[in-house]
Design a protein around this motif. Structure first.
Motif, mmCIF file in Angstrom:
data_model
loop_
_atom_site.group_PDB
_atom_site.id
_atom_site.type_symbol
_atom_site.label_atom_id
_atom_site.label_comp_id
_atom_site.label_asym_id
_atom_site.label_seq_id
_atom_site.Cartn_x
_atom_site.Cartn_y
_atom_site.Cartn_z
ATOM 1 N N ASN A 22 11.586 -6.209 17.713
ATOM 2 C CA ASN A 22 11.232 -7.637 17.722
ATOM 3 C C ASN A 22 12.278 -8.431 18.479
ATOM 4 O OD1 ASN A 22 9.840 -10.002 17.152
ATOM 5 N ND2 ASN A 22 11.160 -10.426 15.408
ATOM 6 N N PRO A 23 11.985 -8.815 19.705
ATOM 7 C CA PRO A 23 10.685 -8.651 20.343
ATOM 8 C C PRO A 23 10.552 -7.413 21.227
ATOM 9 C CG PRO A 23 12.058 -10.138 21.603
ATOM 10 C CD PRO A 23 12.885 -9.675 20.442
ATOM 11 N N ASP A 35 15.138 -5.661 21.361
ATOM 12 C CA ASP A 35 15.904 -5.710 20.115
ATOM 13 C C ASP A 35 15.424 -4.545 19.256
ATOM 14 O OD1 ASP A 35 17.578 -6.462 18.066
ATOM 15 O OD2 ASP A 35 16.286 -8.050 17.294
#
Ligand code: GDP
Ligand code: MN
Length: 377
Positions: free
Chosen positions: A191-192, A205
């Motif tokens: 995310n993302p 991430d």
């Protein structure tokens, strides 16, 4: 067990999930040395084992090397949710067209590892889960079949329009599932996951947690352990035979038995309070455990009151009471303590406590209400 983003990125790379390159740095000097002189878009990211770094100012973009050094100066030493930033990842950054969320968790309701995905990825995902839960796709995975290609494509189809990107995303999901299973993970999140203007699908991430009970067979994972202040306290507690998990509230709990500990936390929440921790001192009658537990609880600066909830079965209430008196002899504290003892030798235990002048209450709900009241003073 948790790992840092830079470690999750290493695992992603090993499993073929595309991630931009980066350098881990512990000081500004190291940034100067390790980061190439070339000016390009980079992102400097605090490496801490807590979420929401972006919102806390722990993720900053830089267009030149000099700027990356400046941003690292700002982030190193910063406090994020009580944790001091000791290292940063300086990674190649990308331009972003869209941000997605994808994650795998053990969903106890579905009794299955569940793939979650959303086209509303990024730093607001928790908010989306609360206000627009329908925007989060959930796909439970049959443990005997694993994540099948068609399932991965079906989920990817709901995020992307272009067949090429659907295929790229589906492949990433299958790889993430393989990583999750092979490492006995309990959470794996990207995310993302982003779509760049040049139509690349990339993970920028990564967050991974692992099942502590499986670490004995995960040599490579356990070697990655870099406990932060919170995790160190949990490990220290484990070594002393206590199960301790730090939470964000202000009412310290000391309970015997995991079930009663959960019920105690529920009770505190029911009356509008927030538990500061889960702490199970176990079933033995060892006063030293109470001393250790009190030290751990009072070491948490957020704790404003302590609720002790003991049901004596094998544990004898008078032993707990003696442990408590011994602990309070050693630790000088102004933090109010509320005690509820019931079960084996409760009468003897209460007599010991009453001599100390500490408030003793009869029921669990009374104890929770009193602890909340005292925490507000
Ligand atoms: P988190 O807040 O701890 O989840 O940290 P993230 O790594 O997810 O970063 C937070 C936000 O910073 C992302 O949602 C992006 O909007 C932004 N961000 C992170 N990396 C990049 C990057 O390489 N390029 C751009 N343009 N934005 C980024
Ligand atoms: Mn993130």
């Amino acid at each position: 067990m948790k790992i840092h983003e830079y470690q999750a990125r290493d695992l992603f790379r090993k499993y073929g999930i595309p991630v931009p390159e980066g350098e881990l740095c512990h000081s500004v000097d190291e940034v100067k040395k390790k980061v190439s002189d070339k000016d390009k878009l980079r992102v400097v990211k605090a490496q801490v084992l807590v979420g929401g770094r972006g919102k806390a100012g722990g993720v900053k973009l830089a267009t030149t090397k000099a700027e990356a050094i400046e941003k690292a100066k700002l982030i190193l030493g910063m406090d994020i949710k009580g944790i001091t930033v000791e290292k940063v990842l300086v990674a190649d950054a990308v331009d972003i067209d869209r941000e997605f969320y994808v994650g795998l968790i053990n969903d106890r309701n579905a009794k299955a590892v569940t793939l979650m995905a959303s086209s509303e990825g990024g730093v607001e995902i928790e908010e989306v889960a609360k206000t627009n839960p329908e925007k989060i796709i959930k796909m439970p995975i049959d443990p005997t079949m694993g994540l099948m290609d068609w399932q991965a494509r079906k989920v990817a189809l709901q995020l992307f329009n272009d067949p090429k990107q659907i295929r790229q995303a589906a492949e990433i999901l299958v790889k993430l599932y393989k990583l999750y299973i092979e490492t006995d993970s309990s959470l794996a999140e990207i995310n993302p996951l982003v779509l760049t203007p040049d139509k690349q699908v990339l993970a920028i991430d990564g967050k991974m947690n692992f099942d502590d009970n499986a670490l004995f067979r995960q040599k490579e994972i356990i070697a990655m352990r870099e406990a932060d202040e919170n995790e160190k306290k949990e490990l220290e507690a484990n070594a002393k035979g206590l199960s301790y998990i730090k939470l964000d509230g202000n009412i310290g709990c000391m309970v015997n038995g995991a079930g009663l500990a959960m019920a105690t936390m529920d009770m505190i929440k029911l009356y509008g309070g927030e538990p500061a921790n889960f702490l199970d001192i176990g079933g033995s009658s060892n006063p030293q455990k109470v001393v250790d537990a009190m030290n751990i609880l009072l070491g948490d600066k957020n704790v404003k009151s302590v609720m002790i909830n003991i049901f004596g079965g094998i544990t004898r209430c008078d032993d707990v009471a003696r442990g408590l008196v011994a602990a309070l002899d050693q630790i000088k504290t102004d933090i109010p303590i509320v005690i509820r003892l019931s079960g084996t030798n409760a009468k003897e235990g209460l007599e010991i406590i009453e001599k100390t002048g500490l408030p003793v209450v009869k029921t669990m709900s009374e104890a929770a209400q009193k602890a909340i009241e005292l925490s507000q003073k």
